[in-house]
Motif scaffolding. Structure first.
Motif, mmCIF file in Angstrom:
data_model
loop_
_atom_site.group_PDB
_atom_site.id
_atom_site.type_symbol
_atom_site.label_atom_id
_atom_site.label_comp_id
_atom_site.label_asym_id
_atom_site.label_seq_id
_atom_site.Cartn_x
_atom_site.Cartn_y
_atom_site.Cartn_z
ATOM 1 N N UNK B 519 0.850 -1.170 0.038
ATOM 2 C CA UNK B 519 0.192 0.071 0.140
ATOM 3 C C UNK B 519 0.837 1.291 -0.151
ATOM 4 N N UNK B 520 0.602 2.013 -0.922
ATOM 5 C CA UNK B 520 1.208 3.446 -0.853
ATOM 6 C C UNK B 520 2.656 3.650 -1.700
ATOM 7 N N UNK B 521 2.941 2.232 -1.993
ATOM 8 C CA UNK B 521 4.524 2.380 -2.698
ATOM 9 C C UNK B 521 4.043 2.825 -4.149
ATOM 10 N N UNK B 522 4.914 3.655 -4.815
ATOM 11 C CA UNK B 522 4.533 4.071 -6.088
ATOM 12 C C UNK B 522 5.216 2.836 -7.159
ATOM 13 N N UNK B 523 4.202 2.547 -8.000
ATOM 14 C CA UNK B 523 4.776 1.484 -8.950
ATOM 15 C C UNK B 523 4.672 2.044 -10.725
ATOM 16 N N UNK B 524 5.016 1.312 -11.547
ATOM 17 C CA UNK B 524 4.940 1.467 -12.875
ATOM 18 C C UNK B 524 4.307 0.064 -13.327
ATOM 19 N N UNK B 525 3.181 -0.016 -13.941
ATOM 20 C CA UNK B 525 2.540 -1.353 -14.581
ATOM 21 C C UNK B 525 2.757 -1.091 -16.044
ATOM 22 N N UNK B 526 3.245 -2.057 -16.562
ATOM 23 C CA UNK B 526 3.440 -2.488 -18.029
ATOM 24 C C UNK B 526 2.467 -3.715 -18.400
ATOM 25 N N UNK B 527 1.156 -3.412 -18.653
ATOM 26 C CA UNK B 527 0.548 -4.484 -18.564
ATOM 27 C C UNK B 527 0.737 -5.465 -19.843
ATOM 28 N N UNK B 528 1.167 -4.889 -21.117
ATOM 29 C CA UNK B 528 1.652 -5.631 -22.212
ATOM 30 C C UNK B 528 2.880 -6.581 -21.843
#
Lengths: 139, 839
Positions: B519-528
């Motif tokens: 919770x609260x951590x920044x993430x980057x999601x690359x769904x592909x």
């Protein structure tokens, strides 16, 4: 993890398909993996690009107007015998397939395909390329 | 050799099974198309063409088989099928698709993919209204086809082209064209269409509301924006005469000197057909524009800009007035970074203070930034790129979106692939390779854990939603999220469709995202790539942004697929008991197969329970340890291969899975003679055999018990006493095909008692996962789509119930005994089933 860079050089990937959507999609995906990706909807223009600067991996559609995938395969191999060529197609007769294998195609992939499938094939092609690159320097 | 009766039966039964098979194939194909749209496959035109051909073949067969099975009771289904299939064929061959010849279209029908008919302004508003669910004015579009009709009927295309050859000055051309428009006559059919649409609109918004009549050129907002070139008229009286006059003025304004200059030397009379928006005029107390990406800010400091003015925004948009300008962070909670206030305060300007500054003169209060910024980010995500949005605030203080279009930005060079790959190599990879891509894309933000029953209002726009199940209840969260990741769920479920609607990158079924992502951590999601990185990966986001000339999701193939799916995937017919559950109301292929499935079951039951079938059939008796006669007809695979050619059929020769399960229950020890009898059965069941045999020997009922069976199927018509029970069931390895249908009617005693008993049975069926409808003493229970083991257990219980009801019928000593008996039955059915979770 797939890597098109790393210790070795940046690999060049060419996509030839008369439908722009395929190139657009592959450009997105393989760009992220560090390939220099060029995509062309006209095989003739793609051949010119090849002649100007060779590619390591070529992904080509089989059925296209004017120039078909087999022709792209032949030219790619002539220009760069080390190039790995992957043909994507909705349908392939076994004769075509045999001809393609005789001319050194690396793999066939049937459309529609999952990106994972193509990535795996391209990974294997990369391994092949790396081995070829290692062998001469060992001699 | 099969008995003749059996072969007679096997034809409808084969049809029925074929309908089920086709249904499944259609559902699988739709799932495949949805996966392709979500990004799971790389596809091309050939895929789309073959999908249409395949779906057409399958659904046609379903419609044909259903009518064959039902004495052509559903002929209108052919028309619906042909209409939808024609739409699909038209779409896949790059035709204009449905509605192409409509002169007007109400907003509830519009979506982004109809911009070629109604112009982008109308189409986007339809999308925003119908799919993104933001407040917008209601209205209707007068289409490009209407414009063409107007121009053709008045011979204006030809006249203008002729004139333009002789006159080269655009001011002079515009003046001449203006005269031509004044002389033009509104085509009757167009007048009639507008009259109808206006009546419907006025009925909805009330006759005291005024209208806005705005241009919505087809091709406007495309490669050329035409921003501010065309005409909007407001307010317009909601009367046909006024509306048509305004409409004609907006059309004429397509040919002002300014527009002609804009278009260049050629008049291009047929370019940009002028579709028009007719909308409810919403008086606003504040209005303005949102740029979701500040075009002036430095690239590394991405901001969102809101401008605001008192009153309507037309002056602001046209550049005649300066509004307040607020620059906010693009991340939740959208903190203001700086603002420029122009000190405009409406009617009553504030006094200048001692320090020479006006006080408290911001047009917007800070609390209103959030809904504006949220709407902006939602629209940017949904339309793939930064947006230029006109907004207003109505008299109730509510935000209304008046228009959204792409924000023209200078193209950004794509980042060097090597640099992106290098950045990714150094990034911390939190998750990789698990789950299914429900919607591709890249999203970045703080992790927010959510529960299905949480309030979506609490979810921060731009957060990355992480949750256990891909529950449809999360649609409110998906709308606001930068990306969504679930532990459980599939790319073809309901929530996946919603993710595609909102263009929210979505990765479902990862197994353990809720454990890994804090919770609260920044993430980057690359769904592909099925990857989640820690932190904000600039290169990825930049890569996505650089594809803005024509994002993948806006390519013609993706648009075609999306348009095809609108006529394929949604289900409108959900409630078989509704009066609208009719063939003529099938609007998609999914509707057709859903409808056909329901009606096929119904038809088969009608067929099998009709008296004419029982008469003259060559059937054989089942050997039972009970004084009851059940005749069997085997459709195939229902009986053992080594069965003797004549005589009673031994129980152990029954191979039909559903029938065996039923028999198991009907003949169960506990049902008939358990000693000591549980639940005080002893009294109830004493002398059981005598009345039973009396019952079954009664000539009026003999021979009426009939079981039609196959390996996976049984249809049991069981007359006992005054009861008539039908149990129809299909069991296979695929849960989607499985169903049990139970119909219970029957006379016993007075009406009150019958109804009481029916209510009891209904509650038992409910406890067995049946969906129950009760009308008087008629009970219809259905259970569907559970796995085979579960279904088998239910059938066994149902068999027990049938046995019980029979005994109750025989020895209905008193109501109280019966009730306590059923209560005990209910207790027993609470024993867990295998895989006891309702799907």
């Amino acid at each position: 993890m797939t890597e098109a860079t790393g210790n070795d050089r940046i690999w060049r990937l060419l996509v030839v398909d008369d439908e722009a959507i395929v190139g657009k999609r592959l450009q997105q995906v393989f760009g992220k993996m560090g390939f220099v990706v060029e995509s062309h909807t006209s095989p003739a223009v793609a051949l010119e690009a090849m002649a100007a600067q060779p590619f390591d991996i070529v992904v080509t559609d089989l059925k296209m107007e004017d120039i078909d995938g087999i022709e792209v395969l032949s030219r790619a191999k002539t220009i760069n015998p080390a190039a790995q060529v992957i043909i994507i197609t909705g349908y392939a007769h076994s004769e075509t397939e045999n001809e393609a294998f005789a001319k050194g195609v690396f793999a066939f992939i049937a459309k529609p395909f999952r990106l994972d499938e193509l990535k795996q094939v391209i990974n294997r092609a990369l391994d092949e390329l790396r081995q070829q690159a290692v062998v001469p320097s060992a001699e | 050799m099969e008995p003749p009766a059996a072969s007679q039966f096997s034809i409808p039964f084969k049809k029925f099974r074929r309908i089920l098979e086709c249904n499944n194939a259609v559902i699988e194909k739709i799932a495949e198309m949805e996966s392709a749209l979500g990004g799971e496959y790389v596809f091309d035109q050939a895929f789309l063409r073959s999908a249409v051909a395949e779906l057409g073949k399958l659904v046609r067969e379903v419609v044909y088989s259903l009518n064959d099975l039902s004495d052509n009771r559903f002929l209108p289904l052919y028309d619906r099928f042909e209409a939808i299939h024609n739409h699909l064929q038209d779409l896949v061959s790059s035709g204009p698709g449905p509605y192409a010849d409509h002169l007007a279209l109400p907003y509830y029908l519009l979506n982004r993919d109809l911009d070629h008919l109604v112009g982008a302004k109308n189409a986007n508003l339809g999308e925003i209204r119908n799919y993104l669910h933001l407040p917008t004015p209601d209205g209707f579009a007068i289409t490009g086809a209407a414009y063409n009709l107007f121009m053709e009927e008045n011979d204006l295309f030809v006249q203008i082209e002729e004139m333009a050859k002789a006159v080269t000055d655009n001011t002079e051309r515009a003046a001449r064209i203006s005269e031509m428009f004044k002389a033009a006559v509104m085509p009757t059919s167009l007048q009639e269409t507008v009259r109808e649409q206006l009546a419907v609109l006025v009925a909805k918004i009330g006759s005291r509301k005024q209208l806005s009549v705005r241009s919505s050129g087809v091709g406007e907002d495309g490669s050329r924006s035409f921003a501010g070139q065309f005409l909007s008229l407001l307010p317009v009286q909601p009367k046909l005469k006024n509306l048509l006059a305004a409409y004609q003025q907006v059309l004429a304004a397509r040919f002002t000197a300014q527009v002609l200059d804009y278009l260049g030397d050629e008049v291009q009379v047929r370019a940009v057909p002028m579709a028009v928006a007719v909308q409810e005029y919403i008086p606003v107390r504040q209005a303005g524009v949102i740029y979701t990406l500040d075009t002036t800010a430095a690239q590394d400091r991405e901001l969102l800009t809101i401008t605001a003015t008192i009153g309507a925004g037309a002056e602001l948009v046209s550049g005649r007035t300066d509004g307040d300008r607020y620059h906010l962070s693009r991340q939740h909670p959208f903190a203001p970074v700086r603002s420029t206030l122009c000190g405009q305060t409406g009617d009553d300007p504030l006094q200048i203070g001692e320090d020479g500054l006006r006080r408290g003169s911001a047009t917007l209060e800070r609390g209103f930034f959030t809904p504006l910024a949220e709407a902006g980010m939602l629209l940017e995500k949904a339309f793939d790129r930064p947006q230029d949005i006109e907004w207003g605030r109505d008299d109730n203080g509510r935000l209304v979106i008046l228009q959204s279009r792409r924000l023209n930005l200078p193209p950004r060079p794509p980042p060097q692939p090597g640099r992106v790959a290098a950045e990714l190599r150094q990034a911390v990879l939190l998750m990789q390779g698990t789950g299914q891509v429900a919607q591709l894309g890249i999203g970045s933000g703080p992790v927010v854990h959510v529960e299905a029953d949480g309030d979506p209002a609490d979810f921060p726009v731009g957060g990355v939603a992480v949750c256990r199940y891909a529950s449809p209840q999360l649609s409110g969260v998906v709308r606001k999220a930068a990306a969504i990741i679930t532990d459980v769920g599939s790319a073809t479920g309901h929530l996946a469709a919603i993710a595609r609607e909102y263009r929210t990158p979505a990765l479902f079924g990862t197994g353990n995202a809720t454990e890994i992502l804090n919770e609260g951590g920044n993430v980057t999601v690359d769904a592909e790539e099925k990857r989640v990185y820690a932190g904000f990966i600039k290169g990825l986001v930049a890569l996505q942004a650089s594809a803005q000339d024509e994002p993948y999701l806006s390519t013609p193939e993706v648009r075609t697929l999306r348009r095809m799916l609108r006529w394929t995937a949604p289900i409108n017919l959900t409630d078989p008991t509704a009066t609208t559950f009719q063939a003529v109301n099938c609007h998609t292929l999914h509707d057709i197969i859903r409808f056909s499935h329901e009606k096929a079951v119904e038809s088969l039951i009608l067929l099998h329970s009709s008296e004419k079938i029982a008469a003259g059939t060559s059937s054989r008796d089942l050997q039972l340890p009970l004084p009851i006669r059940i005749r069997l007809i085997d459709l195939g695979g229902g009986l053992g291969a080594d069965l003797a050619p004549e005589g009673e059929i031994p129980r152990q020769q029954v191979q039909s899975r559903p029938f065996n399960a039923l028999l198991e229950g009907m003949l169960g020890e506990g049902v008939w003679d358990r000693e000591p009898a549980p639940f005080g059965l002893r009294d109830l069941l004493s002398n059981m055999s005598r009345p039973l045999s009396a019952l079954t020997n009664a000539p009026a009922y003999s021979g009426d018990n009939l079981a039609i069976i196959a390996e996976n199927y049984c249809n049991l018509s069981l007359r006992l006493g005054y009861h008539f029970n039908v149990i129809d069931s299909y069991l296979s390895a695929d849960p989607d095909d499985n169903y049990i249908y139970f119909r219970f009617v029957g006379g016993f005693a007075d009406k009150e008692k019958k109804i009481r008993r029916a209510a009891l049975i209904a509650s038992i069926l409910n406890s067995l996962y049946f969906k129950v409808e009760q009308q008087g003493d008629l009970i219809v229970g259905k259970v569907k789509m559970l796995d085979q083991d579960h279904m088998t257990a239910i059938l066994t219980r149902l068999g027990e119930l049938v046995g019980f009801t029979r005994q109750l019928d025989v020895r209905m000593v008193d109501e109280q005994a019966a009730e306590s008996y059923f209560a005990e039955f209910l207790e027993r059915t609470r024993q867990p089933f295998p895989a006891d979770n309702q799907g």
